[in-house]
Design a protein around this motif. Sequence first.
Motif, PDB file in Angstrom:
ATOM      1  N   LEU A  77       0.828  -1.203   0.000  1.00 25.68           N
ATOM      2  CA  LEU A  77       0.000   0.000   0.000  1.00 25.68           C
ATOM      3  C   LEU A  77       0.867   1.259   0.000  1.00 25.68           C
ATOM      4  O   LEU A  77       0.570   2.240  -0.693  1.00 25.68           O
ATOM      5  CB  LEU A  77      -0.919   0.011   1.215  1.00 25.68           C
ATOM      6  N   LEU A  78       1.950   1.214   0.785  1.00 27.38           N
ATOM      7  CA  LEU A  78       2.849   2.359   0.849  1.00 27.38           C
ATOM      8  C   LEU A  78       3.504   2.621  -0.506  1.00 27.38           C
ATOM      9  O   LEU A  78       3.535   3.775  -0.976  1.00 27.38           O
ATOM     10  CB  LEU A  78       3.925   2.118   1.910  1.00 27.38           C
ATOM     11  N   LEU A  79       4.035   1.593  -1.147  1.00 24.76           N
ATOM     12  CA  LEU A  79       4.697   1.772  -2.444  1.00 24.76           C
ATOM     13  C   LEU A  79       3.717   2.320  -3.481  1.00 24.76           C
ATOM     14  O   LEU A  79       4.074   3.219  -4.264  1.00 24.76           O
ATOM     15  CB  LEU A  79       5.287   0.436  -2.917  1.00 24.76           C
ATOM     16  N   THR A  80       2.506   1.800  -3.481  1.00 27.20           N
ATOM     17  CA  THR A  80       1.498   2.287  -4.429  1.00 27.20           C
ATOM     18  C   THR A  80       1.160   3.741  -4.142  1.00 27.20           C
ATOM     19  O   THR A  80       0.986   4.550  -5.065  1.00 27.20           O
ATOM     20  CB  THR A  80       0.239   1.407  -4.351  1.00 27.20           C
ATOM     21  N   HIS A  81       1.059   4.078  -2.857  1.00 26.31           N
ATOM     22  CA  HIS A  81       0.760   5.460  -2.481  1.00 26.31           C
ATOM     23  C   HIS A  81       1.888   6.397  -2.911  1.00 26.31           C
ATOM     24  O   HIS A  81       1.625   7.500  -3.416  1.00 26.31           O
ATOM     25  CB  HIS A  81       0.555   5.551  -0.973  1.00 26.31           C
ATOM     26  N   ALA A  96      -4.556   8.694   4.346  1.00 23.63           N
ATOM     27  CA  ALA A  96      -5.204   8.037   3.207  1.00 23.63           C
ATOM     28  C   ALA A  96      -5.791   6.687   3.601  1.00 23.63           C
ATOM     29  O   ALA A  96      -6.720   6.190   2.956  1.00 23.63           O
ATOM     30  CB  ALA A  96      -4.207   7.854   2.068  1.00 23.63           C
ATOM     31  N   TYR A  97      -5.253   6.088   4.681  1.00 22.88           N
ATOM     32  CA  TYR A  97      -5.740   4.785   5.138  1.00 22.88           C
ATOM     33  C   TYR A  97      -6.088   4.852   6.628  1.00 22.88           C
ATOM     34  O   TYR A  97      -5.520   4.115   7.443  1.00 22.88           O
ATOM     35  CB  TYR A  97      -4.691   3.699   4.887  1.00 22.88           C
ATOM     36  N   PRO A  98      -7.030   5.709   7.017  1.00 21.71           N
ATOM     37  CA  PRO A  98      -7.331   5.899   8.440  1.00 21.71           C
ATOM     38  C   PRO A  98      -7.963   4.673   9.098  1.00 21.71           C
ATOM     39  O   PRO A  98      -7.835   4.484  10.308  1.00 21.71           O
ATOM     40  CB  PRO A  98      -8.298   7.085   8.445  1.00 21.71           C
ATOM     41  N   ASP A  99      -8.631   3.846   8.315  1.00 18.64           N
ATOM     42  CA  ASP A  99      -9.311   2.685   8.880  1.00 18.64           C
ATOM     43  C   ASP A  99      -8.547   1.385   8.653  1.00 18.64           C
ATOM     44  O   ASP A  99      -9.018   0.304   8.996  1.00 18.64           O
ATOM     45  CB  ASP A  99     -10.719   2.543   8.270  1.00 18.64           C
ATOM     46  N   PHE A 100      -7.350   1.497   8.077  1.00 20.64           N
ATOM     47  CA  PHE A 100      -6.567   0.302   7.786  1.00 20.64           C
ATOM     48  C   PHE A 100      -5.625   0.019   8.950  1.00 20.64           C
ATOM     49  O   PHE A 100      -4.901   0.897   9.413  1.00 20.64           O
ATOM     50  CB  PHE A 100      -5.762   0.493   6.493  1.00 20.64           C
ATOM     51  N   THR A 117       3.844  11.729   3.532  1.00 18.55           N
ATOM     52  CA  THR A 117       3.150  12.410   4.632  1.00 18.55           C
ATOM     53  C   THR A 117       1.641  12.138   4.658  1.00 18.55           C
ATOM     54  O   THR A 117       1.032  12.185   5.725  1.00 18.55           O
ATOM     55  CB  THR A 117       3.377  13.933   4.566  1.00 18.55           C
ATOM     56  N   THR A 118       1.050  11.865   3.525  1.00 18.99           N
ATOM     57  CA  THR A 118      -0.401  11.672   3.468  1.00 18.99           C
ATOM     58  C   THR A 118      -0.808  10.206   3.549  1.00 18.99           C
ATOM     59  O   THR A 118      -1.996   9.891   3.438  1.00 18.99           O
ATOM     60  CB  THR A 118      -0.962  12.277   2.167  1.00 18.99           C
TER      61      THR A 118
END
Length: 264
Positions: free
Chosen positions: A37-41, A105-109, A100-101
Motif C-alpha cells: 500500500l505504501l509503495l502504491t501510495h 489516506a488509510y485511516p481505517d486500515f 506524509t499523506t
Amino acid sequence: MTRHTPKALQGGRDGVIFRKQNTVIRPMNPWSHTVHLLLTHLHSQGFHQCPAVVGIDESNEVLSYLEGDTFNYPLRGAIATEEALFSAARLLRQLHDASTTFLSAYPDFSCQWMLPGRTPPEVICHGDFTPYNVVLKGNKVVGIFDFDTAHPAPRLWDLAYSIYCWAPFKTHKNDKMGNLQDQIQRALCFCDGYGADLQQRSQLVETMIIRLQALVDFMQAEADSGNPQFQAHIAEGHHLSYLDDIVYLQRNQHAITLGIDPHS
C-alpha cells in the motif's frame, strides 16, 4: 519461446531474492501488504524512485526492478562521492514528503509494520536508508529499495540513522571511512541536502544514539523469540559494532553537533 530463469540477487538474504527480467521476486512477510500500500501510495504522489508492486506469486511478492549500480561497505567509488551523498539526502527528503499523506489516506486500515512506530508519526520512514539499499546512475542516487523496515515516525528518526550510515559514524574496520572530521563534513553535506533545520541538527547525535540502542534491543528481542536470522547475527556479534558506535558517538557528540551547525 525464450524462458527467463530467475537470477539470485546478492544481499542480506542470499538465495531467497531473485531477479526475473524486469521484476524482483521476494518472500512475503506479515507486513508486506502494508508495504505494498505504501509503495502504491508513493507512486500516486509522484515518487517513482521506489519499486512498484507487480503482484503476488504464491508465497512471494513481485516488484519492479530498479535499474542502476549497487554498492556495499566499505564505501568506495561512486557511492563515496559527495554527489552521491547529496543526492541521497535529497532523495530521502522527497520520499518523506511523498509519504506524509499515507496514514490519512488509510485511516481505517490496521497497518502492520516490521518495526514499531514512533511518535509523532510525521512521515513513513524507510527505516534502512543505507548505501546498500539504493541504486546509482553515475554518481547520483536515483532509487531506493527494500522497504521491509518502513514504519511511521518523526523525520529525524530516519534522518539520524541515515546519516549514521552515510557519514558513516562507524568504527568497524570494514565499515569506517575517513576520520572524524571527514565524517562530520559528510554529515553536514547530508543535512544540507535534506534541508535539516536547526532543531533537527541539534538533536541529531542524541537521536542516532537512541536509534542504535533501539536497533540492538530489537535484534536481541527477535533472537530471544527464536528468529534464526537474528540469532545468527547476535552469535556473530553484529550488535557489538552498534554498541561500539554508540560509545563513539557519545564521545564525539559535541564536535559533531558543532560541525553540522551551519552557523558555527
